[in-house]
Design a protein around this motif. Structure first.
Motif, PDB file in Angstrom:
ATOM      1  N   PRO A  22       0.836  -1.206   0.000  1.00 35.56           N
ATOM      2  CA  PRO A  22       0.000   0.000   0.000  1.00 35.56           C
ATOM      3  C   PRO A  22       0.865   1.248   0.000  1.00 35.56           C
ATOM      4  CG  PRO A  22      -0.446  -1.395   1.917  1.00 35.56           C
ATOM      5  CD  PRO A  22       0.695  -1.996   1.198  1.00 35.56           C
ATOM      6  N   LYS A  23       0.361   2.313  -0.588  1.00 33.95           N
ATOM      7  CA  LYS A  23       1.156   3.541  -0.700  1.00 33.95           C
ATOM      8  C   LYS A  23       1.697   4.035   0.636  1.00 33.95           C
ATOM      9  CE  LYS A  23      -0.806   7.288  -2.318  1.00 33.95           C
ATOM     10  NZ  LYS A  23      -1.289   8.396  -3.179  1.00 33.95           N
ATOM     11  N   PRO A  24       0.926   3.992   1.740  1.00 33.44           N
ATOM     12  CA  PRO A  24       1.474   4.461   3.017  1.00 33.44           C
ATOM     13  C   PRO A  24       2.673   3.661   3.514  1.00 33.44           C
ATOM     14  CG  PRO A  24      -0.912   4.411   3.107  1.00 33.44           C
ATOM     15  CD  PRO A  24      -0.518   3.703   1.840  1.00 33.44           C
ATOM     16  N   MET A  25       2.906   2.487   2.912  1.00 35.16           N
ATOM     17  CA  MET A  25       4.041   1.666   3.328  1.00 35.16           C
ATOM     18  C   MET A  25       5.269   1.869   2.435  1.00 35.16           C
ATOM     19  SD  MET A  25       2.941   0.363   6.008  1.00 35.16           S
ATOM     20  CE  MET A  25       4.308  -0.724   6.393  1.00 35.16           C
ATOM     21  N   ILE A  26       5.162   2.732   1.437  1.00 39.30           N
ATOM     22  CA  ILE A  26       6.329   3.063   0.620  1.00 39.30           C
ATOM     23  C   ILE A  26       7.306   3.859   1.476  1.00 39.30           C
ATOM     24  CG2 ILE A  26       7.121   4.348  -1.412  1.00 39.30           C
ATOM     25  CD1 ILE A  26       4.416   3.714  -2.704  1.00 39.30           C
ATOM     26  N   LYS A  61      -0.487  -4.609   8.662  1.00 42.13           N
ATOM     27  CA  LYS A  61      -0.644  -5.345   9.915  1.00 42.13           C
ATOM     28  C   LYS A  61       0.619  -6.122  10.272  1.00 42.13           C
ATOM     29  CE  LYS A  61      -5.682  -5.723   9.626  1.00 42.13           C
ATOM     30  NZ  LYS A  61      -6.852  -6.598   9.417  1.00 42.13           N
ATOM     31  N   GLU A  62       1.214  -6.747   9.294  1.00 40.27           N
ATOM     32  CA  GLU A  62       2.423  -7.524   9.550  1.00 40.27           C
ATOM     33  C   GLU A  62       3.589  -6.609   9.931  1.00 40.27           C
ATOM     34  OE1 GLU A  62       2.890  -9.774   5.983  1.00 40.27           O
ATOM     35  OE2 GLU A  62       1.164 -11.071   6.404  1.00 40.27           O
ATOM     36  N   TYR A  68       8.603  -4.146  16.709  1.00 39.37           N
ATOM     37  CA  TYR A  68       9.549  -4.272  17.822  1.00 39.37           C
ATOM     38  C   TYR A  68      10.774  -5.074  17.401  1.00 39.37           C
ATOM     39  CZ  TYR A  68      11.387  -5.562  22.414  1.00 39.37           C
ATOM     40  OH  TYR A  68      12.203  -5.767  23.494  1.00 39.37           O
ATOM     41  N   LEU A  69      10.527  -6.181  16.710  1.00 38.75           N
ATOM     42  CA  LEU A  69      11.619  -7.054  16.288  1.00 38.75           C
ATOM     43  C   LEU A  69      12.525  -6.380  15.267  1.00 38.75           C
ATOM     44  CD1 LEU A  69      12.953  -9.889  16.287  1.00 38.75           C
ATOM     45  CD2 LEU A  69      11.328 -10.535  14.496  1.00 38.75           C
ATOM     46  N   HIS A  70      11.921  -5.706  14.295  1.00 40.40           N
ATOM     47  CA  HIS A  70      12.688  -5.113  13.207  1.00 40.40           C
ATOM     48  C   HIS A  70      13.482  -3.873  13.622  1.00 40.40           C
ATOM     49  CE1 HIS A  70       9.975  -7.055   9.896  1.00 40.40           C
ATOM     50  NE2 HIS A  70      10.727  -7.920  10.541  1.00 40.40           N
ATOM     51  N   ASN A  71      13.128  -3.281  14.740  1.00 35.62           N
ATOM     52  CA  ASN A  71      13.779  -2.046  15.150  1.00 35.62           C
ATOM     53  C   ASN A  71      14.594  -2.188  16.428  1.00 35.62           C
ATOM     54  OD1 ASN A  71      12.707   0.253  13.242  1.00 35.62           O
ATOM     55  ND2 ASN A  71      10.965  -1.079  13.676  1.00 35.62           N
ATOM     56  N   SER A  72      14.913  -3.412  16.775  1.00 33.14           N
ATOM     57  CA  SER A  72      15.757  -3.673  17.938  1.00 33.14           C
ATOM     58  C   SER A  72      16.904  -4.578  17.534  1.00 33.14           C
ATOM     59  CB  SER A  72      14.941  -4.337  19.056  1.00 33.14           C
ATOM     60  OG  SER A  72      13.865  -3.526  19.460  1.00 33.14           O
TER      61      SER A  72
END
Length: 258
Positions: A22-26, A61-62, A68-72
């Protein structure tokens, strides 16, 4: 006050990337533009969000589920039952509600569908593809002062091309000049404040918020316009994405207040 973000559209004008997400996830600077918008609101003390999802909602959603996992920094120890050790804790002071508002639902319909999540209170609303440096505290004060059901933030959009002066009778060009500040127009830039009464102006899933709803509000004298003269940029095209990416890379992003 909760913040509602419209993030369910197809993003067809930036299909180079929106066919995957989705565009907001670009991403801008390695993080979704949705994250940039949320960080901006959070900088003004707004930490509770309602995201109106639709197209490829599972991607949004994913991403939040793995935030938390991706940014630690983590260590996975496969020699000891695949234990995970977190070395730092990168977290946000956010409460995020992700709502499936339908694949083909129009903007008004998406807003109508999240009515139960707003708690019958006033709320902020914006689009999931635009950033700015508007003072949200002044926006809210303006909204309260006007006492209307809806307040939108108007922004200036400059003319990109030269301007032609054409004689209506002969069809001949009388003058050509380069664009100037006088040629800019004001448009709805999002960053709205809405009272609970807004839901009475939305008929259903096929309601386009910016057409049917705005027209009714104008007729009833219930739509106020907060004038923002600073930075605003949507991310509708690849060209606009690259512009935002450049500002971020040069550390000149006006919306970065955190």
């Amino acid at each position: 006050m909760k913040v509602v973000i419209l993030a369910g559209g197809f993003g067809t004008r930036i299909s180079e990337e929106s066919h995957l997400r989705p565009k907001p996830m670009i991403e801008i600077g390695g993080m979704p533009v949705l994250w940039h918008i949320m960080k901006y609101y959070s900088g003004y003390g707004y930490h509770e969000f309602i995201i109106c999802c639709g197209y490829k909602q599972e991607v949004i959603k994913e991403w939040f589920n793995s935030y938390y996992l991706h940014n630690s920094d983590v260590t996975f120890d496969f020699t000891d039952g695949k234990k995970m050790k977190v070395h730092n804790n990168i977290a946000e002071s956010w409460k995020v509600t992700l709502v499936d508002t339908g694949l083909h639902t129009m903007t008004g319909g998406r807003i109508k569908r999240i009515r139960d999540y707003t708690g019958g209170e006033p709320f902020m609303l914006t689009y999931g593809d635009g950033v700015c440096d508007a003072d949200l505290s002044r926006l809210l004060a303006f909204h309260n002062e006007k006492g209307r059901i809806a307040t939108l933030t108007t922004v200036k959009v400059s003319q990109r091309f030269g301007v032609l002066d054409i004689d209506a009778g002969t069809g001949l060009v009388k003058d050509f000049r380069e664009k100037s500040e006088d040629d800019s127009v004001r448009i709805n830039g999002g960053f709205m404040v809405l009272e609970p009464g807004i839901f009475d102006y939305i008929s259903g899933d096929d309601s386009i918020f910016e057409q049917e709803c705005f027209e009714k509000l104008v007729q009833d004298g219930q739509l106020a316009a907060y004038r923002h003269n600073g930075f605003w940029q949507c991310m509708d095209t690849q060209r606009e994405k690259e512009k935002l990416e450049e500002l971020w890379g040069l550390q000149k992003a006006p919306w970065k207040i955190w």
